[in-house]
Design an enzyme around this catalytic site. Structure first.
Site, PDB file in Angstrom:
ATOM      1  N   ARG A 104       0.852  -1.170   0.000  1.00  0.00           N
ATOM      2  CA  ARG A 104       0.000   0.000   0.000  1.00  0.00           C
ATOM      3  C   ARG A 104       0.889   1.220   0.000  1.00  0.00           C
ATOM      4  NH1 ARG A 104      -4.324   1.411   4.663  1.00  0.00           N
ATOM      5  NH2 ARG A 104      -2.424   1.686   5.859  1.00  0.00           N
ATOM      6  N   THR A 108      -0.533   7.598  -1.053  1.00  0.00           N
ATOM      7  CA  THR A 108      -1.850   7.560  -1.709  1.00  0.00           C
ATOM      8  C   THR A 108      -2.771   6.512  -1.104  1.00  0.00           C
ATOM      9  OG1 THR A 108      -1.138   5.885  -3.275  1.00  0.00           O
ATOM     10  CG2 THR A 108      -0.734   8.183  -3.892  1.00  0.00           C
ATOM     11  N   ASP A 203       4.951  -5.474   9.787  1.00  0.00           N
ATOM     12  CA  ASP A 203       6.087  -5.104  10.643  1.00  0.00           C
ATOM     13  C   ASP A 203       6.092  -5.921  11.929  1.00  0.00           C
ATOM     14  OD1 ASP A 203       7.252  -3.298   8.952  1.00  0.00           O
ATOM     15  OD2 ASP A 203       6.151  -1.576   9.753  1.00  0.00           O
TER      16      ASP A 203
HETATM   17  C1  PRP Z   1      -1.124  -4.152   4.863  1.00  0.00           C
HETATM   18  C2  PRP Z   1      -2.020  -5.347   5.043  1.00  0.00           C
HETATM   19  C3  PRP Z   1      -2.864  -5.307   3.799  1.00  0.00           C
HETATM   20  C4  PRP Z   1      -3.033  -3.831   3.564  1.00  0.00           C
HETATM   21  C5  PRP Z   1      -4.377  -3.408   4.048  1.00  0.00           C
HETATM   22  O1  PRP Z   1      -0.081  -4.448   4.000  1.00  0.00           O
HETATM   23  O2  PRP Z   1      -1.306  -6.557   5.220  1.00  0.00           O
HETATM   24  O3  PRP Z   1      -2.272  -5.932   2.678  1.00  0.00           O
HETATM   25  O4  PRP Z   1      -2.011  -3.174   4.333  1.00  0.00           O
HETATM   26  O5  PRP Z   1      -4.607  -2.086   3.759  1.00  0.00           O
HETATM   27  P1  PRP Z   1      -5.736  -1.605   2.737  1.00  0.00           P
HETATM   28  O6  PRP Z   1      -6.968  -2.418   3.050  1.00  0.00           O
HETATM   29  O7  PRP Z   1      -5.909  -0.154   3.060  1.00  0.00           O
HETATM   30  O8  PRP Z   1      -5.249  -1.830   1.344  1.00  0.00           O
HETATM   31  P2  PRP Z   1       1.064  -3.383   3.639  1.00  0.00           P
HETATM   32  O9  PRP Z   1       0.674  -2.574   2.454  1.00  0.00           O
HETATM   33  O10 PRP Z   1       1.425  -2.621   4.882  1.00  0.00           O
HETATM   34  O11 PRP Z   1       2.241  -4.303   3.149  1.00  0.00           O
HETATM   35  P3  PRP Z   1       3.078  -5.419   3.940  1.00  0.00           P
HETATM   36  O12 PRP Z   1       2.182  -6.620   4.121  1.00  0.00           O
HETATM   37  O13 PRP Z   1       4.207  -5.693   2.998  1.00  0.00           O
HETATM   38  O14 PRP Z   1       3.521  -4.854   5.256  1.00  0.00           O
HETATM   39  N1  URA Z   2      -2.245  -2.332   7.283  1.00  0.00           N
HETATM   40  C1  URA Z   2      -1.877  -2.772   8.502  1.00  0.00           C
HETATM   41  O1  URA Z   2      -0.939  -3.564   8.636  1.00  0.00           O
HETATM   42  N2  URA Z   2      -2.552  -2.317   9.580  1.00  0.00           N
HETATM   43  C2  URA Z   2      -3.568  -1.465   9.477  1.00  0.00           C
HETATM   44  O2  URA Z   2      -4.161  -1.088  10.516  1.00  0.00           O
HETATM   45  C3  URA Z   2      -3.948  -1.010   8.203  1.00  0.00           C
HETATM   46  C4  URA Z   2      -3.260  -1.474   7.115  1.00  0.00           C
END
Ligand code: PRP
Ligand code: URA
Length: 209
Positions: A104, A108, A203
């Site tokens: 994400r 944005t 994380d």
């Molecule tokens: C987090 C989570 C989802 C997303 C949710 O991933 O694991 O994939 O955010 O957010 P959204 O519903 O607003 O799209 P992140 O983008 O932080 O990536 P990561 O798993 O690599 O940490």
């Molecule tokens: N992604 C995460 O890991 N946590 C949140 O709360 C939202 C998006």
């Protein structure tokens, strides 16, 4: 309109509470996500079709039930979705595993695709798309779009914690996809984080912050 199933079994609620605690470190966080994913898999697979087969027990011949029809594929959204795979495969070891890489964009909040590898016969399988967090719904909605573009039609979304905004987004974009969650939280904050949530799932899972 798709259905939303909230799996609020006491064991699941207890373990989600432990995961939310900021003092819970990566080792325990991973173990808890694993355990909850296994418990969720039990419910998500409740409607798998059965067929009758004849077997021989030590006592007699018997007609018994085994799983029939479509086989499963588990598709984690990278990275955090990886934390849900082992728990599910411990119940469904024959499931194949695909991967969708999305992150994400922090400015944005829009999802950016960086990887997609699915089982060759993914179109014939029931897909469990897994990701601990459903926040704005952008990532899940995009991932479902990628799966559909590649011919997958039978998709369930499995999340640990969802915000109402994310559920509404997925239901609007993909009314054919049922959503399974362990907890429905209150809202998103100004940074797109789920409140109360558990922070950044990736994380916390991988200890990267
Ligand atoms: C987090 C989570 C989802 C997303 C949710 O991933 O694991 O994939 O955010 O957010 P959204 O519903 O607003 O799209 P992140 O983008 O932080 O990536 P990561 O798993 O690599 O940490
Ligand atoms: N992604 C995460 O890991 N946590 C949140 O709360 C939202 C998006």
């Amino acid at each position: 309109m798709s259905q939303v199933h909230v799996m609020d079994h006491p064991l699941i609620q207890h373990k989600v509470s432990l995961m939310r605690d900021r003092e819970t470190g990566p080792k325990e966080f991973r173990e808890l996500l694993n355990e909850i994913s296994m418990l969720m898999a039990y419910e998500v697979t409740r409607d798998l079709p059965l067929k009758t087969v004849e077997i021989e027990t030590p006592i007699c011949r018997a007609q018994t039930q085994v799983i029939a029809g479509k086989k499963l594929a588990i598709v984690p959204i990278l990275r955090a979705g990886l934390g849900m795979v082992d728990g599910i495969t411990s119940l469904v070891p024959a499931a194949k595993i695909g991967h969708i890489g999305l992150y994400r964009d922090p400015n944005t909040l829009e999802p950016v695709e960086y990887y997609c590898k699915l089982p060759a016969d993914a179109q014939e399988r029931e897909i469990l798309l897994v990701d601990p967090m459903l926040a704005t719904g952008g990532s899940a909605s995009a991932a479902i779009g990628f799966l559909k573009k590649r011919g997958c039609r039978n998709i369930k979304l499995v999340n640990l914690i969802a915000a109402p905004e994310g559920v509404a987004r997925v239901q609007e974009d993909h009314p054919d996809v049922d959503i399974y969650v362990a907890a429905m939280d209150e809202k998103l904050n100004d940074h797109g984080y789920i409140v109360p949530g558990l922070g950044d799932a990736g994380d916390r899972l991988f200890g990267t912050k």
